[in-house]
Scaffold this motif. Structure first.
Motif, PDB file in Angstrom:
ATOM      1  N   ILE A  75      42.507  19.026 -13.250  1.00 19.15           N
ATOM      2  CA  ILE A  75      42.939  19.178 -14.642  1.00 19.15           C
ATOM      3  C   ILE A  75      43.079  17.789 -15.248  1.00 19.15           C
ATOM      4  O   ILE A  75      43.726  16.909 -14.674  1.00 19.15           O
ATOM      5  N   THR A  76      42.473  17.591 -16.402  1.00 18.89           N
ATOM      6  CA  THR A  76      42.416  16.271 -17.022  1.00 18.89           C
ATOM      7  C   THR A  76      43.306  16.200 -18.254  1.00 18.89           C
ATOM      8  O   THR A  76      43.201  17.040 -19.146  1.00 18.89           O
ATOM      9  N   GLY A  77      44.169  15.191 -18.298  1.00 13.51           N
ATOM     10  CA  GLY A  77      45.038  14.966 -19.444  1.00 13.51           C
ATOM     11  C   GLY A  77      46.400  15.605 -19.271  1.00 13.51           C
ATOM     12  O   GLY A  77      46.514  16.730 -18.805  1.00 13.51           O
ATOM     13  N   GLN A  78      47.442  14.868 -19.657  1.00 10.37           N
ATOM     14  CA  GLN A  78      48.799  15.372 -19.470  1.00 10.37           C
ATOM     15  C   GLN A  78      49.040  16.671 -20.207  1.00 10.37           C
ATOM     16  O   GLN A  78      49.694  17.582 -19.701  1.00 10.37           O
ATOM     17  N   ASN A  79      48.525  16.780 -21.431  1.00  7.79           N
ATOM     18  CA  ASN A  79      48.751  17.996 -22.203  1.00  7.79           C
ATOM     19  C   ASN A  79      48.224  19.223 -21.471  1.00  7.79           C
ATOM     20  O   ASN A  79      48.884  20.261 -21.423  1.00  7.79           O
ATOM     21  N   SER A  80      47.052  19.113 -20.858  1.00  5.15           N
ATOM     22  CA  SER A  80      46.463  20.240 -20.145  1.00  5.15           C
ATOM     23  C   SER A  80      47.233  20.561 -18.869  1.00  5.15           C
ATOM     24  O   SER A  80      47.286  21.712 -18.449  1.00  5.15           O
ATOM     25  N   ILE A  81      47.840  19.555 -18.260  1.00  2.00           N
ATOM     26  CA  ILE A  81      48.609  19.773 -17.037  1.00  2.00           C
ATOM     27  C   ILE A  81      49.927  20.457 -17.350  1.00  2.00           C
ATOM     28  O   ILE A  81      50.319  21.428 -16.699  1.00  2.00           O
ATOM     29  N   SER A  82      50.609  19.964 -18.370  1.00  2.47           N
ATOM     30  CA  SER A  82      51.991  20.371 -18.604  1.00  2.47           C
ATOM     31  C   SER A  82      52.145  21.553 -19.547  1.00  2.47           C
ATOM     32  O   SER A  82      52.855  22.505 -19.248  1.00  2.47           O
ATOM     33  N   HIS A  83      51.503  21.508 -20.709  1.00  2.00           N
ATOM     34  CA  HIS A  83      51.670  22.585 -21.690  1.00  2.00           C
ATOM     35  C   HIS A  83      50.415  22.709 -22.534  1.00  2.00           C
ATOM     36  O   HIS A  83      50.348  22.174 -23.638  1.00  2.00           O
ATOM     37  N   PRO A  84      49.398  23.394 -22.012  1.00  2.00           N
ATOM     38  CA  PRO A  84      48.140  23.522 -22.746  1.00  2.00           C
ATOM     39  C   PRO A  84      48.358  24.096 -24.140  1.00  2.00           C
ATOM     40  O   PRO A  84      49.221  24.943 -24.353  1.00  2.00           O
TER      41      PRO A  84
END
Length: 477
Positions: free
Chosen positions: A224-233
């Motif tokens: 999974i790439t990018g913090q937003n996608s990891i934490s709260h898509p």
């Protein structure tokens, strides 16, 4: 009369003094609830306090600033600086209260209304300016007008800045960074305006003018790439109403947009993620096993920590891993070069994990949630990876965990992570159960500030004997 210089013996004694500082690894919103706790511990120990904050967040209004200007994710840094504005119950300081409201203010969600309110603010025709002195008002307004000018300079037919839900504090901090050319100087300026005490520092994990993103690897091989996608898509905000059928065409589409992103960089790192919700998040398909930094093209890179972070760790007697998202608020700071070695230094006597009161998307899935030992293992492996290669971290023996976590503070109640006290004790990790409180309408238990203060004071040896202890607060093994 000028001050006399210290004698050689005095200088030697100062150099050999035991470290007394406290370093807190945390993210933004969750850990802000414990700022008063850490303030109290700092005061009772009469020492310095340093907050280490990651800069890899690419969600919310920060995503638009990153898209147009590049640079680090600054939302958590701004949030902590504003939260540290001192409250003086003995004085009615209306200006400090006004500054806190000002820098925490967000523009409306609707794009047109957001732009109109922004113009009111920079033209000083807004109620937010009330009770802010002229000197500070004109200093703040000059930086906001600078960022507004930079936004106009970057206006292109393919790209216009979206003010929807924008944080005024984030806009100010970005403007200050662009004006000075220094992230550190921008933080200093906002700290000064917010009257953050000199004994308390907010340190970005990486001192940079560049954007740094993270990727996560799951147990099933998913990346999974990018913090937003990891934490709260979130649903991305399209710059144009287009259907993008393939990644190649999507890359070409974004290459046609004139913004701060390099041509050919990953599309998922170039989108607007202004709107998202932390509620009702879907589980990840498998557990997160590892986190790393990437360049704009998705290749793994190793980055060095901010030298001031390493300096703070060198002066610390205690490291505290605060509550918050494990893999996006804590781990990004730990995997940086130099951090693991600094934390493992024997001069740090206490390495304390304040365990989350509940599991989230990053420490699930709900069918197989993280236990306390899983949290400890993730922190220890991140610190070990900071010191060497991936292989070293993956083969880290449990007996080494105590080099990075010596104490674990936790709650009991519905939804709290499972704590196996006996297993942790065998690893040399002391567990401390503290009193929690429940807020009406919430399904989980929260930390009680006084109980947490007492637990930390008992550990650090500076507990005030005049304070009455909460009943059943401590349950140590």
């Amino acid at each position: 009369m000028s001050e006399s210089l210290p004698t050689l013996s005095q200088a030697s004694a100062a150099n050999n003094a035991k470290p007394q500082g406290i370093a807190v690894f945390s993210g933004g919103s969750a850990a802000n609830n414990l700022v008063d706790v850490f303030k109290s511990i700092r005061e009772s120990n009469r020492c310095t306090l340093s907050y280490v904050i990651p800069i890899s967040d690419n969600g919310g209004s920060s995503s638009e600033l990153i898209r147009v200007f590049g640079g680090p994710g600054i939302g958590d840094v701004r949030s902590r600086l504003v939260r540290l504005i001192p409250d003086d119950p003995d004085h009615d300081d209306s200006e400090k209260a006004a500054i806190k409201v000002f820098f925490n203010h967000r523009l409306p969600k609707e794009r047109f209304n957001a732009k109109q309110e922004w113009l009111q603010i920079i033209e000083a025709d807004h109620a937010l300016w009330a009770n802010i002195s002229t000197a500070k008002k004109e200093l703040i307004r000059s930086i906001l007008n600078l960022i507004n000018f930079e936004i106009l300079k970057r206006l292109r037919p393919s790209s216009t800045f979206d003010f929807s839900s924008a944080s005024i504090g984030n806009l100010f901090l970005t403007g200050a960074r662009l004006f000075t050319g220094s992230f550190e100087s921008a933080i200093y300026l906002l700290s000064s305006i917010c009257s953050v005490p000199s004994h308390t520092s907010v340190l970005p994990a990486i001192n940079t003018n560049f954007t740094h993103h993270i990727s996560a690897g799951l147990a099933d091989g998913t990346k999974i790439t990018g913090q937003n996608s990891i934490s709260h898509p979130s649903v991305t905000t399209a710059l144009e109403n287009s259907v993008i059928p393939s990644q190649h065409e999507e890359t070409e589409y974004h290459d046609g947009i004139e913004d701060a992103n390099l041509p050919g960089s990953l599309p998922t790192l170039r989108k607007q993620y202004i709107s998202f919700s932390k509620a009702d998040e879907e589980d990840l398909p498998a557990r997160i096993e590892r986190l790393w930094y990437i360049n704009p093209y998705g290749q793994e890179i190793r980055l060095a920590a901010n030298p001031r972070v390493l300096e703070a760790l060198g002066d610390a007697q205690a490291v505290i891993y605060s509550i918050g998202s494990l893999y996006t608020s804590i781990i990004p700071s730990l995997i940086l070069r130099g951090v693991g070695e600094a934390i493992a230094n024997p001069s740090i006597r206490f390495r304390i994990l304040v365990l989350n009161s509940t599991n989230d998307r990053e420490t699930g899935p709900r069918s197989h949630p993280f236990s306390a030992l899983d949290f400890v293992a993730a922190i220890a492996k991140a610190c070990a990876e900071s010191r060497g290669t991936v292989g070293v971290a993956s083969s880290l023996a449990k007996s080494e965990y105590k080099s990075y976590v010596t104490h674990l503070i936790h709650l009991k109640g519905p939804g709290t992570p499972r704590v196996d006290k006996e297993e942790l004790a065998e690893l040399g990790i002391q567990t401390i159960n503290v009193y929690g409180r429940r807020i009406e309408g919430e399904e989980f238990v929260r930390y009680d500030n006084m109980a947490l203060i007492q637990a930390l004071q008992a550990l650090l040896g500076k507990r005030d004997p005049r304070e009455r202890s909460r009943r059943n607060t401590l349950d140590s093994t």
